[in-house]
Design an enzyme around this catalytic site. Structure first.
Site, PDB file in Angstrom:
ATOM      1  N   SER A 118      -9.906  -0.725   7.095  1.00  0.00           N
ATOM      2  CA  SER A 118      -9.326  -0.562   5.755  1.00  0.00           C
ATOM      3  C   SER A 118      -8.657  -1.786   5.142  1.00  0.00           C
ATOM      4  O   SER A 118      -8.309  -1.760   3.973  1.00  0.00           O
ATOM      5  CB  SER A 118      -8.313   0.574   5.754  1.00  0.00           C
ATOM      6  OG  SER A 118      -8.992   1.780   5.581  1.00  0.00           O
ATOM      7  N   LYS A 170       0.849  -1.196   0.000  1.00  0.00           N
ATOM      8  CA  LYS A 170       0.000   0.000   0.000  1.00  0.00           C
ATOM      9  C   LYS A 170       0.886   1.248   0.000  1.00  0.00           C
ATOM     10  O   LYS A 170       1.978   1.235   0.594  1.00  0.00           O
ATOM     11  CB  LYS A 170      -0.893  -0.040   1.250  1.00  0.00           C
ATOM     12  CG  LYS A 170      -1.980   1.017   1.322  1.00  0.00           C
ATOM     13  CD  LYS A 170      -2.853   0.779   2.564  1.00  0.00           C
ATOM     14  CE  LYS A 170      -3.953   1.818   2.720  1.00  0.00           C
ATOM     15  NZ  LYS A 170      -4.808   1.593   3.900  1.00  0.00           N
ATOM     16  N   SER A 193      -9.703   1.698   2.957  1.00  0.00           N
ATOM     17  CA  SER A 193      -8.847   2.434   2.060  1.00  0.00           C
ATOM     18  C   SER A 193      -7.810   1.578   1.319  1.00  0.00           C
ATOM     19  O   SER A 193      -7.212   2.073   0.367  1.00  0.00           O
ATOM     20  CB  SER A 193      -8.110   3.515   2.846  1.00  0.00           C
ATOM     21  OG  SER A 193      -7.268   2.915   3.818  1.00  0.00           O
TER      22      SER A 193
END
Ligand code: GLN
Length: 476
Positions: free
Chosen positions: A169, A69, A145
């Site tokens: 997330s 990420k 996210s």
């Protein structure tokens, strides 16, 4: 060549050990897949950046590359939290989890996975680079996210991935994309090198194609780190030993507060079916109450925004990334932050600053901290009598791109089932448990007491071994 990108990490580790596949071949099959479909999915960012090669690269191709990420620092590779304000930021050091990956003999993709700016969101629509698309239905969001990681794993553009979870997330995008996502116990995995959103809630964790890969990755990233004062110095078990398909005698609680209005019918049906399955396998179930559940979302949005407003103060144009072009210092600060942060980041800075301001601190922030303790105590009480708690991961399947962007409160409510685990600091995993009629995945959430990831793995693995959901592939 066999499509190596379609395999799990544990299958590939076996193959590399037996010299049936080389690391370079695994990377090549990933690049090929990314080139074929990422223009539609948009799981990765900066693919076409002129300073970067057109392909993602693995650093010293070794082992099975991990997708990362965009908020986890990688030395020498852009790490921008998908925000304009960090444009061009190249960390001078690796996050501890990246070091762990390399020490375990693996590598990672130099190009990072898309995310909501600074991990603010539940849909990956708040990215400076634009949204990621759900590989099961390109008109839908992948969740967020960590939506880039989840979409990449689900569409075989990644083998396994590391995301971060502050309020859901990892688990919510895993459930929207039909994969496995684990938020570890707070303190189990080092946060050193994770760009902070809300420091008392953030944890890094794995997004994987199956439960075994999740255990493999947890073995690699877990443990005490002197560079993170909140990491906990307790021994790390071998999580793969917890992969036993046997739930006989386990006591599982079903919190009544999670099965109320707002829970989608198809999600409810899939979760109830999963509960039946686990019953048949020998687990016993009982309704329980987590009394303070209704306060989780408001408490979270006070604590998380308060911490975020403080963490984001360092992005001022002086030290990192983007700087607005103006000729005096005050304007430089103002314009840099004004132009560098997106709308959701600004909303959170304002909310958080307000909650922490003189006169409101006691009424909002301090109060929220007290209710957070009550939420934690609800779980402590339940785990005295139960091995774990099972709930849906999200009240709905993936929603359409754009559907909730104009209504932040509705967006915030999509985290209603995941937030409590972060507030309590306990571990929680989402595993695929079905599909809606329209073909969107549904996720089952399992929660356990602090540092009892092994229980999560045992229940998740038993369920997975007796179902086929994790084997389903998108048509992309
Ligand atoms: N969706 C939640 C939020 O917007 C949680 C995000 C996260 O876990 N990073 O804050």
């Amino acid at each position: 060549m066999e499509e190596l990108n379609r395999l799990t990490a544990h299958e590939l580790i076996e193959k590399t050990r037996n010299k049936e596949a080389l690391s370079e071949e695994i990377s090549a099959s990933l690049y090929k897949r990314i080139n074929e479909i990422d223009s539609k999915v948009k799981a990765y960012v900066r693919l076409g950046n002129t300073k970067e090669p057109a392909y993602p690269r693995t650093r010293e191709p070794r082992g099975v590359p991990v997708t990362i990420k965009d908020n986890i620092c990688t030395e020498g590779y852009n790490t921008e939290c998908c925000s304009k304000i960090l444009k061009g930021f190249i960390p001078p050091y690796d996050a501890t989890v990246i070091k762990n990956i390399r020490e375990a003999g693996h590598s990672y993709l130099g190009q990072k996975a898309n995310m909501d700016e600074f991990a603010f969101g539940s849909s990956t629509e708040n990215s400076f680079f634009g949204p990621t698309h759900n590989p099961w239905n390109l008109d839908c969001v992948p969740g967020g996210s960590s939506g880039g990681c989840a979409a990449a794993v689900a569409s075989d553009e990644a083998i396994w991935a590391l995301g971060s979870d502050t309020g859901g997330s990892i688990r919510q995008p895993a459930s929207f994309c039909g994969i496995v996502g684990l938020k570890p116990t707070y303190g189990r995995v080092s946060r050193y090198g994770l760009i902070a959103f809300a420091s008392s809630l953030d944890q890094i964790g794995p997004l994987t194609k199956d439960v075994r890969d999740s255990a493999f990755l947890m073995n690699i990233i877990s443990g005490y780190d002197p560079d993170d004062s909140t990491s906990v110095n307790t021994p790390v078990p071998d999580y793969t030993k917890a992969l036993v398909s046997d739930v006989k005698g386990l006591k599982i609680g079903i919190p009544k507060e999670y099965f109320v209005e707002g829970l989608g019918l198809e999600v409810k049906a899939a979760v109830e079916e999963a509960i039946d399955k686990l019953k048949k396998l020998g687990a016993s179930f009982k309704e329980i109450s987590l009394t303070h559940t209704e306060y989780a979302v408001p408490v979270y949005y006070i604590i998380a925004t308060a911490e975020a407003s403080s963490n984001l103060a360092r992005f001022d144009g002086v030290q990192y990334g983007f700087r607005a072009k103006v000729d005096n210092l005050m304007d430089m600060y103002k314009k840099t932050r004004g132009q560098g942060f997106g709308q959701e980041a600004k909303r959170r800075i304002i909310l958080g600053t307000f909650a922490l301001s003189h006169g409101y601190y006691d009424a909002y922030y301090l109060r929220a901290l007290k209710v957070r303790t009550l939420i934690k105590q609800d779980f402590d009480a339940v785990f005295k009598d139960f091995d774990c708690v099972i709930t849906p991961t999200s009240p709905t399947p993936a929603f359409r791109i754009g559907e909730k962007m104009t209504d932040p409160l509705r967006m915030y409510l999509s985290d209603i089932y995941t937030i409590s685990a972060n507030l309590a600091g306990i571990p929680a995993i989402s595993v695929p448990c079905g599909f809606t009629k329209k073909g969107l995945p549904v996720g089952l959430q399992i929660m356990a007491k602090h540092f009892d990831e092994e229980k999560l793995f045992r229940v998740a693995y038993s369920y997975e071994q007796n179902t086929e959901w994790h084997k389903m592939k998108t048509k992309l």
